[in-house]
Design a protein around this motif. Structure first.
Motif, PDB file in Angstrom:
ATOM      1  N   VAL B 215       1.693  -0.635  -0.656  1.00 38.04           N
ATOM      2  CA  VAL B 215       1.520   0.541   0.018  1.00 38.04           C
ATOM      3  C   VAL B 215      -0.234   0.985   0.475  1.00 38.04           C
ATOM      4  N   HIS B 216      -0.882   0.972  -0.363  1.00 37.78           N
ATOM      5  CA  HIS B 216      -2.255   1.036   0.012  1.00 37.78           C
ATOM      6  C   HIS B 216      -2.905  -0.103   0.832  1.00 37.78           C
ATOM      7  N   VAL B 217      -2.486  -1.257   0.603  1.00 38.83           N
ATOM      8  CA  VAL B 217      -2.969  -2.464   1.213  1.00 38.83           C
ATOM      9  C   VAL B 217      -2.661  -2.344   2.598  1.00 38.83           C
ATOM     10  N   ASN B 218      -1.309  -1.758   3.095  1.00 39.08           N
ATOM     11  CA  ASN B 218      -0.891  -1.702   4.222  1.00 39.08           C
ATOM     12  C   ASN B 218      -1.752  -0.740   4.969  1.00 39.08           C
ATOM     13  N   ARG B 219      -2.093   0.530   4.394  1.00 36.56           N
ATOM     14  CA  ARG B 219      -2.829   1.645   5.003  1.00 36.56           C
ATOM     15  C   ARG B 219      -4.221   1.032   5.226  1.00 36.56           C
ATOM     16  N   VAL B 220      -5.095   0.262   4.357  1.00 38.74           N
ATOM     17  CA  VAL B 220      -6.372  -0.491   4.267  1.00 38.74           C
ATOM     18  C   VAL B 220      -6.430  -1.236   5.659  1.00 38.74           C
ATOM     19  N   LEU B 221      -5.277  -2.211   5.463  1.00 35.26           N
ATOM     20  CA  LEU B 221      -5.290  -3.094   6.857  1.00 35.26           C
ATOM     21  C   LEU B 221      -5.122  -2.510   8.226  1.00 35.26           C
TER      22      LEU B 221
END
Lengths: 264, 264
Positions: B215-221
């Motif tokens: 989930v956080h990977v998605n936000r960071v990307l």
DNA sequence: CACAATCACTGATCTGCGTAAGTCCACGCT
DNA sequence: AGCGTGGACTTACGCAGATCAGTGATTGTG
């Protein structure tokens, strides 16, 4: 117990016999390599010759730092050192600690320039190994190159375990794991027992190694102490409930072991 | 672009010439080792002989997992794989990705039992190297042992950099650093350019590698994309502002470089 | 063709841990 | 004695990032 006594512990002393008798006890480093490659007395002798000038380093002043070229490597005789990397923000990450018998600075030699810093935690005694001597030894006694490759792989396994801890374990698990690993390593070289060991690390250093703040290290150590698992006070780690600690940390020490020489 | 095309990219193919002509292009692996030890044609030939049976592995089914004994190692010809460790809680930490030309499973051979899992990310082709052949080669052409030691040290340097990232960089820096490192490595083997590369990794895998949730990977990307730094969509990474990315990640690629053979 | 998977992506909520800002030793100086 | 330094240890507060609980699009498959 005073910190400094850790470095002065009599069992830390490296044996210097040049005798070629087969059963002579050689340095802890030679013994470690011998666990992987069954060394002949000639190879043992070559290893002993590798120990160059004995040097002493004061605590807390970098022996090597990032970017230095033409470094030597060292075989630790007494004391502890840590290797770390600095980040632009001024924080640092400690990658590993080295204890007596460990080899350090191999990467700084193979790449011509050091990619990390090395700082003595305590006063340190170490034998310097010149880059040229190391490479010469490899070409003259090739099985030693394989043995060092094995030792380097073991170090890599430790770094990997460290990475896993920081990436996927929470602060308590991580701290427990760290203390267990350290204890196991110390036991292998005859320092410390199953129930405890002397440890000269400050909570700041622990924080830099575990990827957390010193404040939080303190909190976690208190929790572990209050839970009756371990105490870490005045430079002494006492393990009170090994099983609970192993369970908490999901600790599997197989990556530190070796089951007899692979190369006959 | 389809994911699978990454694995099928023509440039990934390993050259199989057994010719002993000095200037023949050998495998990417031989070229990599040659960067550290100036290899004679005889050593090159020994390296080429090392390539054993060519094997194919389907995506997403472990090639090796923790605890297996008597493993071989492999030289990756095409496709990507990742090595990871499982924790008792069911989570995993990806330690490293291997791309064509990389050597994998060395530790599983040197320790007799594998301490980590290896999973193909895509369909993979690799040459199997039998444990015995590897050790034989080391004893017959000793300089190759030193060369492999160097290659292993380079891998260790990458793991160390990864450790530093997880321990001391926040999610955005870490992600940026990861993409830059991957880009640099791919460029070295002729896949990808300074402005982008094909990347078959899912956000879940990124999360497992970077020590964060998918989930956080998605936000960071998304943040990186909206900031005009990089886009990572449909298996393709496009670097839009290299300088800003390097600054954000505090990226120093020197640990991936080598400045010519150390051993003549 | 329906279905199960796998993946990207989103919003709301909760929490572990960092940061700031201290106190209280024990020590080696001068 | 008086000071400076370094380490252990607290408490209060805030935020980065985890977790939970979804939606919809794109695959491969019996």
């Amino acid at each position: 117990m005073d910190r400094a006594t850790v470095a002065a512990h009599p069992r830390l002393d490296v044996c210097h016999h040049r005798s070629s008798a087969l059963l002579t006890l050689h340095s802890p480093f030679a013994r470690k390599l011998g666990a992987f490659v069954a060394l002949t007395s000639e190879e043992m002798a070559a290893l002993d010759r590798l120990h160059g000038r004995r040097k002493t380093f004061p605590a807390r002043r970098d022996m090597v730092h990032q970017g230095m070229t033409n470094q030597s490597c060292y075989i630790l005789a007494s004391g502890w050192v840590c290797s770390y990397k600095l980040l632009s923000g001024g924080t640092r990450q400690i990658v590993d600690f080295q204890i007596p018998g460990d080899f350090l600075g191999l990467r700084s030699v193979l790449f011509r320039t050091a990619d990390h810093n090395i700082e003595p935690v305590t006063k340190v005694e170490a034998s310097e190994v010149l880059a040229g001597d190391l490479l010469d030894t490899f070409s003259k006694t090739p099985r030693l190159a394989t043995a060092v490759l094995w030792a380097a792989s073991r170090d890599e396994a430790m770094v990997v375990e460290h990475l896993v801890g920081i990436g996927r374990r929470d602060a308590r698990e991580r701290t427990a794991h760290f203390l267990l690993e350290l204890g196991a390593r110390l036991k292998l070289v005859g320092l410390g027992t199953a129930s405890g060991f002397a440890c000269p690390l400050s909570q700041y250093m622990l924080g830099d190694a575990l990827g957390m703040s010193a404040v939080h290290v303190n909190r976690v150590l208190r929790e572990l102490r209050e839970g009756g698992l371990v105490t870490f006070q005045r430079g002494q780690v006492e393990i009170h409930d090994l099983d609970a600690l192993v369970a908490l940390a999901d600790f599997d020490k197989s990556y530190l072991d070796h089951d007899g020489p692979l190369l006959k």
